[in-house]
Write an enzyme that holds these catalytic residues in place. Structure first.
Site, short mmCIF file in Angstrom:
data_model
loop_
_atom_site.label_atom_id
_atom_site.label_comp_id
_atom_site.label_asym_id
_atom_site.label_seq_id
_atom_site.Cartn_x
_atom_site.Cartn_y
_atom_site.Cartn_z
N SER A 130 0.84 -1.18 0.01
CA SER A 130 -0.01 -0.12 0.10
C SER A 130 0.92 1.15 0.01
CB SER A 130 -0.84 -0.03 1.48
OG SER A 130 -1.51 1.39 1.55
N TYR A 143 -2.53 0.44 10.48
CA TYR A 143 -2.41 -0.35 9.24
C TYR A 143 -0.97 0.05 8.40
CZ TYR A 143 -3.60 -0.94 4.32
OH TYR A 143 -3.61 -1.53 2.95
C1 8X3 Z 1 -5.13 1.27 0.83
C2 8X3 Z 1 -4.56 2.95 0.69
O1 8X3 Z 1 -4.82 5.18 1.70
O2 8X3 Z 1 -6.23 3.39 2.63
O3 8X3 Z 1 -3.95 0.61 1.07
O4 8X3 Z 1 -3.72 3.47 3.17
S1 8X3 Z 1 -4.82 3.78 2.22
#
Ligand code: 8X3
Length: 249
Positions: A130, A143
């Protein structure tokens, strides 16, 4: 005989799109994911082989690897986000889960399939991370931490496999609208999930990312795309998202 490609996270979104795309490219695809019912539908639709698998279950990952005779391409897609709270309020269990799936899941599958990837004429490991692997944003701490770690795994693996015929590629997407990503992150709040993409003229689709995977896999075996960062045109940078018409109608 067709080259064999294993795709994790195959039950939805980027994983399912990658299965469809690599089948079209002529690969003998094995799609793995936790949800057997969705895999069965994908098998019926595409002709891909499927195998229910939780990538965080190391023993089952090893059993799965032992069932394969060859593997030329591995595409690590299984992952995702859980929770959007600021660090001050974040739940440690969410962070643990994200680390387990995004990082340790990728580790388990990559470790288990490496002997097969090394044994063929030339192997390729593509890991879909990502843009959150390189930048941070409010509410994205857990995340982003997991994706930074997954990126570190990829970079380290490429160094460690130097001198061997195995490519190590990272595909890092920005804003991708899928059925589940934002919904899972926002604990099923459909209105908040829809607001993520509100007014954005064509966020990336799962098919767009699958196209990128197909591109890097299809290059000659001596061509290694270290990192492919892909965003929708409307997203010039993580925090710079254009909301409104973009293309003349
Ligand atoms: C997804 C992109 O911008 O939501 O992996 O982190 S973001």
């Amino acid at each position: 005989m067709s080259s064999v490609a294993v795709v994790t996270g195959a039950s939805s979104g980027i994983g399912a799109a990658t299965v469809r795309r690599l089948v079209k490219d002529g690969f003998d695809v094995v799609g793995v994911a936790r949800r057997a019912d969705r895999l069965a539908a994908l098998e019926a639709e595409t002709g891909a082989r499927v195998r229910p698998l939780d990538v965080t279950d190391e023993n089952d990952v090893l059993r799965f690897a032992a069932e394969l005779e060859t593997c030329d391409v591995l595409v690590n897609v299984a992952g995702g986000a859980l929770g959007a709270e600021p660090v001050a309020l974040a739940r440690a269990d969410d962070w643990r889960h994200m680390y387990e799936v995004n990082v340790l899941g990728t580790l388990h599958v990559t470790q288990a399939l490496l002997p097969l990837l090394r044994a063929g004429a030339g192997g390729t490991v593509v890991t879909v991370t990502s843009t959150a692997a390189f930048v941070n944003y409010e509410g994205g701490g857990g995340y982003s931490a997991a994706k930074h770690a997954e990126h570190a795994l990829v970079e380290t693996l490429r160094l460690e496999l130097g001198g061997e015929p195995v490519r190590v590629v990272e595909v890092a997407p920005g804003m991708v609208r899928t059925d589940e990503f934002a919904l899972n992150r926002l604990r099923g709040d459909a209105a908040r999930a829809a607001a993520v993409y509100e007014g954005v003229d064509r966020p990336l689709s799962a098919d767009d990312v699958a196209e990128c995977v197909s591109l890097v896999v299809g290059l000659p075996l001596h061509v290694n795309v270290d990192r492919l960062v892909v965003r929708p045109l409307a997203q010039a940078a993580q925090h710079k998202v254009h909301r409104g018409p973009l293309f003349p109608s």
